[in-house]
Motif scaffolding. Structure first.
Motif, short mmCIF file in Angstrom:
data_model
loop_
_atom_site.label_atom_id
_atom_site.label_comp_id
_atom_site.label_asym_id
_atom_site.label_seq_id
_atom_site.Cartn_x
_atom_site.Cartn_y
_atom_site.Cartn_z
N LYS A 1 0.85 -1.19 0.00
CA LYS A 1 0.00 0.00 0.00
C LYS A 1 0.88 1.23 0.00
N ARG A 2 0.38 2.28 -0.66
CA ARG A 2 1.11 3.54 -0.64
C ARG A 2 0.15 4.70 -0.83
N PRO A 3 0.43 5.83 -0.17
CA PRO A 3 -0.44 7.00 -0.35
C PRO A 3 -0.16 7.70 -1.68
N VAL A 4 -1.20 8.11 -2.38
CA VAL A 4 -1.05 8.89 -3.61
C VAL A 4 -1.97 10.11 -3.52
N TYR A 5 -1.88 11.00 -4.50
CA TYR A 5 -2.70 12.22 -4.50
C TYR A 5 -2.63 12.93 -3.15
N ALA A 6 -1.43 13.22 -2.71
CA ALA A 6 -1.19 13.95 -1.47
C ALA A 6 -1.86 13.28 -0.27
N GLY A 7 -1.96 11.95 -0.31
CA GLY A 7 -2.53 11.24 0.83
C GLY A 7 -4.04 11.18 0.83
N ASN A 8 -4.69 11.72 -0.23
CA ASN A 8 -6.14 11.64 -0.32
C ASN A 8 -6.63 10.23 -0.57
N VAL A 9 -5.75 9.42 -1.11
CA VAL A 9 -6.12 8.07 -1.52
C VAL A 9 -4.97 7.14 -1.18
N ILE A 10 -5.30 5.91 -0.75
CA ILE A 10 -4.29 4.89 -0.53
C ILE A 10 -4.44 3.86 -1.64
#
Lengths: 249, 309
Positions: free
Chosen positions: B124-133
């Motif tokens: 798992k990784r955060p994308v879109y500035a952490g808005n989505v995992i």
């Protein structure tokens, strides 16, 4: 000296991105798209190099869907001389983008390639480093200052705990951090002029690059929500809660 | 399967972030080696050997590896990677600088900033500035990963007794050289390692007003951070920025002062154990993640807070 600047079309930084209900991807229908803010800083730096007489030509290149032409036009309105779009569809990964950029570098032979340190969609922070590896060139990521001295670039980098300065032999790859510069706004006359600047379109297949993804995105989900706590009435209550309830001070 | 960790260090000691990467590596496989590449780095290699769970410490001690230049370290890591299924580094500025270069040399698509290990290929990784995992599966033969330190506990720094082995011919960088560095001088703890972080935002008004936060931080033994808005406004240097594009922190206590709480900022601090927020706007998004919210003018609240400590 020729400067190549990479620009990426991304969701505008003001848009609050959400996962689709089925968790397959993020919802990108009808959202505003813009040039990635870090790429905009890269374009600004390239244009400043041209204004200083260091760069002779600034070429903006994007790898992506047809609509990425809009972001190339933005770069042209900011002062880039011409554009190249490498058309490719689907989920493009940094490795594939770096390979496409490498193919353009081989054709154009720039002395300097400027990229944003990361795109605000995938947050990968990889493309510049990968391009440098493919070129066998030196790299300076997270640049906060860039000075070209003859055939080398002196770059100050924002690293954990301070600043580091490197000297790179040109051609080299530099990725931009926030404080490198403050990008200008494109004036209306420049936006009009940009429409007439040359923009060549090629595609990944023509360049002989395989852009098939190496990873699969299995799902996306919203981050774990943190429940809101309580409002305290005054500083005294805040101190009391931190000391006696949370016991953290 | 086995995992190679690229250690981050200052030649004398191991950087704390590497211990978080060790934990992530051990979740992937029990066979974990660690590479210490540096110049006069025996000290760092010795401390790596004591980390619990490490099989072997590979030491590349050569002037070529001074300052961890990506052009020198990446070919070494890529060469050693042939013996491993996974190559891992911390998602620090050093790890983020070197590992993508390793990925390109191996023709592998790296996965940045993993926040969870699902299985040996899936993360798992955060994308879109952490808005989505995002949950991402790698189909490459070798997985190249950077690890978000705050998402994994630190492995015990002692208890191990790994064998130390010298490796590799030097790959000196022909295209880059180190000129100098300016290390931020501070008696305060490092932002990413501090137990308490006090951060200021645009509401602080200017850089001088950050003095109020510094004196509170000194009383608490805390580090001082800032929002991107405060950095953009030129109040404080970029290395103080907490957020998706800055430093990711997860202290026991995070005190946000004059910070509205843009998602970009929240992504960098919302895993803190306890969050306190002081802001005069009661609608500020920071209150939606704060355990204790105080709606107040910070210029009145901060002096009162400090005298109450």
């Amino acid at each position: 000296m020729k400067v190549l600047v990479a620009v990426k079309r991304v969701v505008d930084y003001n848009v609050k991105v959400r996962a689709k209900a089925d968790g397959s991807d993020v919802e990108l229908n009808n959202v505003k798209m813009s040039i990635n803010p870090f790429c905009e800083i890269a374009v600004e730096e390239a244009v400043r190099l041209k204004e200083k007489g260091v760069a002779t030509e600034v070429i903006a290149v994007s790898v992506g869907a047809t609509q990425s032409q809009e972001q190339i036009r933005t770069a042209l309105a900011l002062g880039a001389d011409r554009g190249i779009l490498v058309e490719a569809d689907g989920r493009l990964e940094p490795l594939a983008i770096a390979k496409c950029l490498k193919a353009i570098v081989d054709k154009e032979q720039p002395q300097l390639v400027l990229l944003g340190k990361q795109a605000i969609d995938g947050d990968n922070n990889q493309t510049g480093q990968m391009l440098a590896a493919l070129m066998g060139a030196g790299q300076a990521t997270f640049a906060s200052e860039l000075v070209i001295e003859g055939d080398s670039a002196k770059v100050t980098r924002e690293v954990d705990g301070g600043l580091q300065t490197l000297a790179l032999t040109l051609p080299a790859v530099v990725t931009t951090d926030l404080r490198l510069n403050e990008p200008r706004y494109a004036s209306l006359p420049n936006i009009m002029k940009a429409k007439k600047k040359p923009l060549d379109v090629t595609n990944a297949a023509e360049l002989g690059v395989d852009v098939a993804p190496r990873t699969e995105q299995l799902s996306v989900e919203p981050p774990a929500e943190r429940a809101a706590g309580i409002k305290v009435a005054d500083v005294g209550e805040l101190l009391d809660k931190l000391k006696n309830e949370a016991k953290v001070i | 399967m086995s995992v190679l960790i690229l250690a981050e260090h200052d030649n004398a000691t191991l950087n704390a972030a590497t211990l978080n990467a060790v934990t992530a590596a051990l979740q992937i496989d029990s066979s974990v080696d660690i590479l210490v590449a540096g110049n006069g780095c025996q000290g760092a290699a010795d401390s790596a050997a004591q980390v619990a769970g490490i099989g072997k410490v590979l030491v590349a001690d050569n002037a070529a590896y001074d300052h961890a230049l990506a052009e020198a370290v990446a070919p070494l890591v890529a060469e050693l990677a042939a013996n491993y299924s996974h190559v891992i580094a911390s998602a620090t500025t050093t790890g983020k600088n070197v590992l993508p270069r390793v990925g390109a040399l191996l023709d592998v698509q790296p996965i940045s900033d993993i926040s969870a290990v699902i299985d040996a290929s899936t993360f798992k990784r955060p994308v879109y500035a952490g808005n989505v995992i995002a949950t991402v599966k790698s189909n490459d033969a070798i997985k190249v990963l950077t690890v978000r330190g705050t998402a994994f506990d630190a492995a015990p720094a002692t208890g191990g007794s790994a064998a130390v082995e010298a490796v590799g011919a030097a790959h000196a960088s022909a295209t880059s050289s180190f000129v100098g560095e300016e290390v931020a001088k501070s008696d305060r703890p490092d932002l990413t390692a501090a137990g308490i972080v006090v951060s200021g935002g645009r509401g602080m008004g200017n850089g001088e007003n950050f003095e109020m936060l510094y004196s509170i931080a000194d009383k608490l033994g805390a580090a001082v951070g800032a929002s991107r808005a405060a950095v953009d406004a030129g109040f404080v240097p970029n290395d103080m920025q907490v957020g998706q594009t800055g430093k990711i922190v997860a202290p026991d206590l995070y005190i946000a002062v004059g910070i509205s709480g843009a998602i970009q900022h929240l992504a960098g601090m919302k895993d803190s154990k306890v969050i306190a927020a002081i802001n005069k706007d009661e609608e500020a998004p920071i209150f939606s993640v704060a355990d204790y919210g105080l709606v107040a003018d910070l210029f009145q609240a901060l002096p009162e807070f400090e005298s109450g400590l």
